[in-house]
Design a protein around this motif. Sequence first.
Motif, PDB file in Angstrom:
ATOM      1  N   LEU A   9       2.475   0.155  -5.845  1.00  0.00           N
ATOM      2  CA  LEU A   9       3.614  -0.768  -5.890  1.00  0.00           C
ATOM      3  C   LEU A   9       3.574  -1.774  -4.736  1.00  0.00           C
ATOM      4  N   LEU A  10       3.250  -1.293  -3.535  1.00  0.00           N
ATOM      5  CA  LEU A  10       3.314  -2.146  -2.349  1.00  0.00           C
ATOM      6  C   LEU A  10       2.076  -3.032  -2.172  1.00  0.00           C
ATOM      7  N   ASP A  11       0.922  -2.555  -2.627  1.00  0.00           N
ATOM      8  CA  ASP A  11      -0.315  -3.302  -2.417  1.00  0.00           C
ATOM      9  C   ASP A  11      -1.281  -3.049  -3.572  1.00  0.00           C
ATOM     10  N   PRO A  12      -0.975  -3.614  -4.746  1.00  0.00           N
ATOM     11  CA  PRO A  12      -1.844  -3.380  -5.910  1.00  0.00           C
ATOM     12  C   PRO A  12      -3.276  -3.861  -5.705  1.00  0.00           C
ATOM     13  N   GLU A  13      -3.459  -4.920  -4.909  1.00  0.00           N
ATOM     14  CA  GLU A  13      -4.821  -5.430  -4.670  1.00  0.00           C
ATOM     15  C   GLU A  13      -5.673  -4.377  -3.976  1.00  0.00           C
ATOM     16  N   TYR A  14      -5.139  -3.776  -2.912  1.00  0.00           N
ATOM     17  CA  TYR A  14      -5.896  -2.738  -2.218  1.00  0.00           C
ATOM     18  C   TYR A  14      -6.025  -1.492  -3.080  1.00  0.00           C
ATOM     19  N   TYR A  15      -4.976  -1.150  -3.784  1.00  0.00           N
ATOM     20  CA  TYR A  15      -4.983   0.052  -4.624  1.00  0.00           C
ATOM     21  C   TYR A  15      -6.141   0.027  -5.622  1.00  0.00           C
ATOM     22  N   HIS A  16      -6.417  -1.138  -6.199  1.00  0.00           N
ATOM     23  CA  HIS A  16      -7.438  -1.230  -7.248  1.00  0.00           C
ATOM     24  C   HIS A  16      -8.850  -1.366  -6.696  1.00  0.00           C
ATOM     25  N   THR A  17      -9.007  -1.503  -5.380  1.00  0.00           N
ATOM     26  CA  THR A  17     -10.350  -1.606  -4.802  1.00  0.00           C
ATOM     27  C   THR A  17     -10.688  -0.430  -3.887  1.00  0.00           C
ATOM     28  N   ALA A  18      -9.692   0.279  -3.419  1.00  0.00           N
ATOM     29  CA  ALA A  18      -9.929   1.364  -2.458  1.00  0.00           C
ATOM     30  C   ALA A  18     -10.239   2.680  -3.167  1.00  0.00           C
ATOM     31  N   ASP A  19     -10.816   3.605  -2.410  1.00  0.00           N
ATOM     32  CA  ASP A  19     -11.042   4.960  -2.897  1.00  0.00           C
ATOM     33  C   ASP A  19      -9.748   5.753  -2.698  1.00  0.00           C
ATOM     34  N   THR A  20      -8.864   5.674  -3.670  1.00  0.00           N
ATOM     35  CA  THR A  20      -7.559   6.325  -3.526  1.00  0.00           C
ATOM     36  C   THR A  20      -7.640   7.844  -3.689  1.00  0.00           C
ATOM     37  N   ARG A  21      -8.822   8.357  -3.998  1.00  0.00           N
ATOM     38  CA  ARG A  21      -8.998   9.817  -3.994  1.00  0.00           C
ATOM     39  C   ARG A  21      -9.057  10.346  -2.560  1.00  0.00           C
ATOM     40  N   ASN A  22      -9.318   9.433  -1.623  1.00  0.00           N
ATOM     41  CA  ASN A  22      -9.376   9.801  -0.210  1.00  0.00           C
ATOM     42  C   ASN A  22      -7.979   9.650   0.386  1.00  0.00           C
ATOM     43  N   PRO A  23      -7.304  10.761   0.688  1.00  0.00           N
ATOM     44  CA  PRO A  23      -5.926  10.668   1.207  1.00  0.00           C
ATOM     45  C   PRO A  23      -5.806   9.837   2.474  1.00  0.00           C
TER      46      PRO A  23
END
Length: 293
Positions: free
Chosen positions: A141-155
């Motif tokens: 919600l706060l940063d969709p650009e980073y969300y879609h490029t980052a490894d969000t499996r890494n806490p």
Amino acid sequence: MTLYVLLGPTAVGKTELALQIAEILGSPILSCDSRQIYRGMEIGTAAPSAEQQRVKHYFVGTHDIGDYYSAARYEQDVLLLVEELKGSHQSLLLTGGSMMYLDAVYGGIDDIPSVDTEVRETLRRRLADGDIDRMRSELHLLDPEYYHTADTRNPKRVVHALEVCYSTGRPYSSFLTKKRKQRPFQIVKIGLRRERRELFGRINKRVDAMMEAGLLDEARRLYPFRHENALNTVGYKELFRYLDGEWELPFAVEKIKKNTRDYAKKQMTWFAHDNEIKWFHPDEREEIFQMLK
């Protein structure tokens, strides 16, 4: 001034060769290991022994488990140290395998604003309480650009991005310029690699040696601090699950071996993208020493 960088995956054989190179150069060793900076984790991080510290080491055992440290701070600290030492050394040796820390030295990382301490502690507690799925949703919600490029499996990636979002009121991605900084010294990268089967065999043996050296007792001493970021580390997090009664000890040890092998594969993939690295087998010492001349 030349900064030699001896790098490679975990257990490849950097430690002894680094000592020899440092003695040839007349240089101290600048450790590039994001966990060796913490005190009390000597066995699990394969920190230099007392005998190995016949060569002066920097960035080993300098911080407490709960201290905050980052690649950005490491970049600043290394640059300050190089500036301090350049008057007395023509060459310095940096060695390790922490990928983000190495990249920070090579070309810098973006200047991310300081994070509010209360925000950091709140997010740490939420992570410890298992709230990571909701935190991922907040990042989306706060940063969709980073969300879609980052490894969000890494806490750690998720938490750090949220720390910046909540502390600054801006998306984390807005601070990421990816501009490479110039360095006032030459960087020569020496990479060590082994055939995968050989490397994995060394990893398995090293884990067994760590257990014999007292890794379980070290993990017991650190257990009260298990939610600290420094201990979200292969070797400790598996033994904490044993101490929690979730796993049997032999299973936990096998998980340490597997997770270490997986980390080594990640390191090798990361290093493979860097065409400035000159690669050697650790046994090719004369060829490596020739590079120093």
